[in-house]
Design a protein around this motif. Structure first.
Motif, short mmCIF file in Angstrom:
data_model
loop_
_atom_site.label_atom_id
_atom_site.label_comp_id
_atom_site.label_asym_id
_atom_site.label_seq_id
_atom_site.Cartn_x
_atom_site.Cartn_y
_atom_site.Cartn_z
N ASP A 160 -6.26 -24.95 48.33
CA ASP A 160 -5.01 -24.40 48.02
C ASP A 160 -4.34 -24.22 49.31
OD1 ASP A 160 -2.85 -23.21 47.10
OD2 ASP A 160 -3.87 -21.03 46.48
N THR A 223 -5.37 -29.00 37.55
CA THR A 223 -5.27 -27.90 37.99
C THR A 223 -6.38 -26.95 37.72
OG1 THR A 223 -3.59 -26.15 38.43
CG2 THR A 223 -3.61 -27.01 36.12
N ASP A 225 -5.44 -23.79 38.69
CA ASP A 225 -4.47 -22.51 38.69
C ASP A 225 -4.01 -22.09 37.00
OD1 ASP A 225 -3.89 -20.88 40.59
OD2 ASP A 225 -2.39 -22.20 41.70
N GLU A 228 2.33 -19.47 35.48
CA GLU A 228 3.67 -20.49 35.79
C GLU A 228 3.71 -21.43 37.02
OE1 GLU A 228 6.96 -17.65 36.11
OE2 GLU A 228 6.13 -16.62 34.12
N LYS A 229 3.07 -20.95 38.08
CA LYS A 229 2.97 -21.70 39.41
C LYS A 229 1.97 -23.01 39.15
CE LYS A 229 3.40 -19.85 43.30
NZ LYS A 229 3.17 -19.33 44.45
N ALA A 230 1.29 -22.98 38.09
CA ALA A 230 0.31 -23.91 38.07
C ALA A 230 0.67 -25.45 38.10
CB ALA A 230 -0.69 -23.67 36.90
N GLY A 231 1.85 -25.73 37.73
CA GLY A 231 2.16 -27.05 37.31
C GLY A 231 1.54 -27.76 36.00
#
Ligand SMILES: [Zn+2]
Length: 593
Positions: A160, A223, A225, A228-231
């Motif tokens: 990260d 991913t 993650d 929302e930020k995971a893409g």
């Protein structure tokens, strides 16, 4: 050709090199045949001559030596082809020579990009083993991937961080090359220029994508993650000078040996499916990476097999992707079977939950594509109403028309009529027409030539000084009496060969049609023609030529008589007498050879 290229050519074996790309079977004492990689075909018209070290396709007319093959199939220029062959044989490369500065720059950039990908792969592997990689190790263990499997597929982890990989690679290449690698992103600035680069892949499990030679050219990143930020769940490398999504088949580098051995490829959708199935011992498996098949991928695969078992996810997206792949593969003449797994499982979960025996059994139970498609038509348009039947049939008709063989189309149409319960004569006729109609493949065949012409071509193609005499005889005969040979279909090839000196026979004949004739003669060659054989061939050519001339004279004489042109008549009669005498001499018993 440079000395270096010459020496590489001498050390390389064209059969071995071509076998690295397509399947070849022994077809004669000195030649091999296989399906041509340069045009679409179902039966092999591509030949490789082991002794003379050339290839020729009787279907599309492509021919050449080991360098032109590699150049054409790898889509590279001559210098690059020489290097590729040299590398296959471990021959050290001299200082590079390029035909243009652009080519030199392109080759340099590709070499650098490969180096960057290799270093990035090793770095991601290292991160997976390190403390930050714990979360990824846990994820992979949860998906049943063993440490050996991780090692075999070089799975890694991108931490990260916005600059971890950048810091590792920045000393290796200039900024422009780093941008071109696809490993980094950047933001557009207010003035339209690109801002500084940062790591594209962050907090993701990294699956390397290799080209057919096993070099890493891109990544698929999953991913870890959430939120929302995971893409996107999966992120691929963008298109780069090394990587084009539609031109790569995932795992083909590892699977191609098994594909040839078992004579079919197992096609799955996702990389995880592919890895999981491969690691459990089914090694002829490849993946499309979540897209429908492209024509380039079909071309890649055709070099190794023409049979495919498709095992896509059972969901709607999977069924649609399967259907598109089936359509393309059918059109390209592949034989296809389809596996649908119980309980709606994908290959990865199925093989983990039920074991490899159960999965192998499912593969053995794969259905013919016609059965699969008819079943799908019935599911999509259920019920026995005439309207539903018409819809089901309209869905099937294009699939039927696509099949290359009339017999398969008949069978498909018959099965469809029976299983859909179509009793209407009109609909049956429609199916019948679909089975009849199809584009025809007309394969261009080389023009025919006589045995005498073959002997002359073979004699002129002699490369061994010990057999030079036969070659010299033909060269002399042509030089002395070109008129004897002019009417031959292979005359242009004979002329080119007569003046070739030490150059390679297949190189000097430039006209494709003429080269096809030469290739045919050489591919059927059983032995180098002996002097006696060549002498008789020349004599036969002479006879034919004299007989042709005699015939012309007879016509001319009759014509002159009719016109009452006695001067002409006297001249032609004189010539005919000479011709008759020459022919009588030729027809006298030949000396025993
Ligand atoms: Zn061809």
């Amino acid at each position: 050709m440079s000395d270096f290229a010459q020496s590489v050519k001498q050390q390389a074996d064209i059969v071995k090199v071509i076998e690295g790309y397509i399947r070849l079977r022994k077809a004669g004492a000195q030649n091999y045949s296989g399906l041509c990689p340069f045009h679409k075909e179902k039966s092999p018209s591509f030949s490789v001559h082991a002794v003379r070290q050339f290839y020729h396709c009787f279907g599309c007319g492509e021919s050449g030596d080991v360098f032109s093959f590699v150049g054409k199939i790898e889509k590279v220029g001559f210098p690059e082809a020489v290097r590729i062959v040299a590398q296959k044989y471990g021959i050290p490369l001299p200082k590079r020579e390029f035909s243009s500065p652009e080519e030199a720059a392109g080759a340099r950039q590709r070499a650098k990009l490969l180096e960057l990908h290799e270093t990035a792969t090793a770095w991601f592997e290292e991160q997976l083993r390190g403390p930050e990689g714990a979360v990824a190790r846990e994820y992979l263990a949860g998906r049943g991937l063993s440490p050996e499997g991780i090692k075999a597929f070089r799975v890694g982890y991108s931490p990260d961080s916005f600059n971890g990989l950048r810091d590792r690679l920045s000393g290796m290449a200039d900024n422009e090359t780093l941008r071109a690698s696809g490993l980094f992103s950047s933001k557009e600035q207010g003035d339209g220029s690109q801002g500084p680069i940062y790591d594209r892949f962050r907090k993701r499990v990294m699956f390397p994508i290799a080209n057919e030679s096993g070099r890493v050219i891109a990544f698929t990143a999953r991913t870890l993650d959430t939120g929302e930020k995971a893409g996107p769940k999966y992120m691929n490398s963008p298109e780069t000078p090394l990587y084009s999504k539609g031109q790569v088949l995932f795992n083909l580098d590892k699977a191609k040996a098994a594909i040839r051995k078992f004579e079919f490829a197992l096609l799955v959708e996702g990389q995880m499916d592919c890895i999981s199935v491969f690691l459990r011992g089914i090694q002829n498996v490849i993946a499309t990476s979540g897209t429908a098949f492209t024509e380039q991928q079909v071309a890649l695969l055709r070099r190794h097999t023409s049979q495919v078992v498709v095992n896509f996810d059972p969901d709607a997206a999977g069924a649609n992707a399967a259907e598109k792949s089936i359509a393309l593969l059918t059109e390209e003449g592949f034989t296809i079977k389809i596996v649908t797994l119980d309980d709606g499982l994908d290959p990865d979960r199925y093989i983990r939950e039920k074991g490899v025996e159960a999965y192998t059994a499912a593969l053995r139970g794969a259905r013919r594509q016609s059965d699969y498609l008819i079943e799908r038509a019935r599911q999509m348009f259920p019920g026995a109403s005439a309207e539903q039947k018409v819809k089901a049939m309209n869905y099937l008709l294009p699939h039927i028309r696509r099949m290359p063989q009339k017999l398969s189309r008949d069978q498909f149409a018959g099965d469809a009529a029976q299983k859909l319960g179509i009793d209407s004569a009109v609909l049956r006729e429609e199916l019948h027409q679909a089975a009849l109609r199809r584009r025809d493949h007309v394969e261009t065949r080389a023009a025919t030539m006589s045995e005498v012409e073959r002997v002359l071509l073979r004699a002129l193609a002699i490369t061994d000084p010990a057999d030079e005499e036969a070659r010299r005889l033909v060269i002399e005969a042509i030089a002395k009496q070109p008129a004897w040979f002019e009417h031959l279909g292979v005359f242009p090839a004979l002329q080119a060969l007569a003046g070739r000196e030490a150059r390679d026979p297949m190189e000097v004949v430039e006209d494709p049609a003429q080269r096809a004739l030469l290739a045919e003669a050489l591919l059927q060659e059983t032995k180098v023609p002996e002097e006696g054989e060549v002498q008789s061939a020349i004599q036969e050519i002479q006879e034919r030529s004299l007989e042709n001339r005699q015939r012309d004279l007879r016509v001319g004489i009759a014509e002159a008589e009719r016109r009452g042109d006695f001067a002409e008549l006297a001249l032609l009669t004189q010539q005919k007498l000479e011709m008759d005498r020459a022919l009588r001499q030729l027809h006298q018993p030949r000396k025993p050879v």
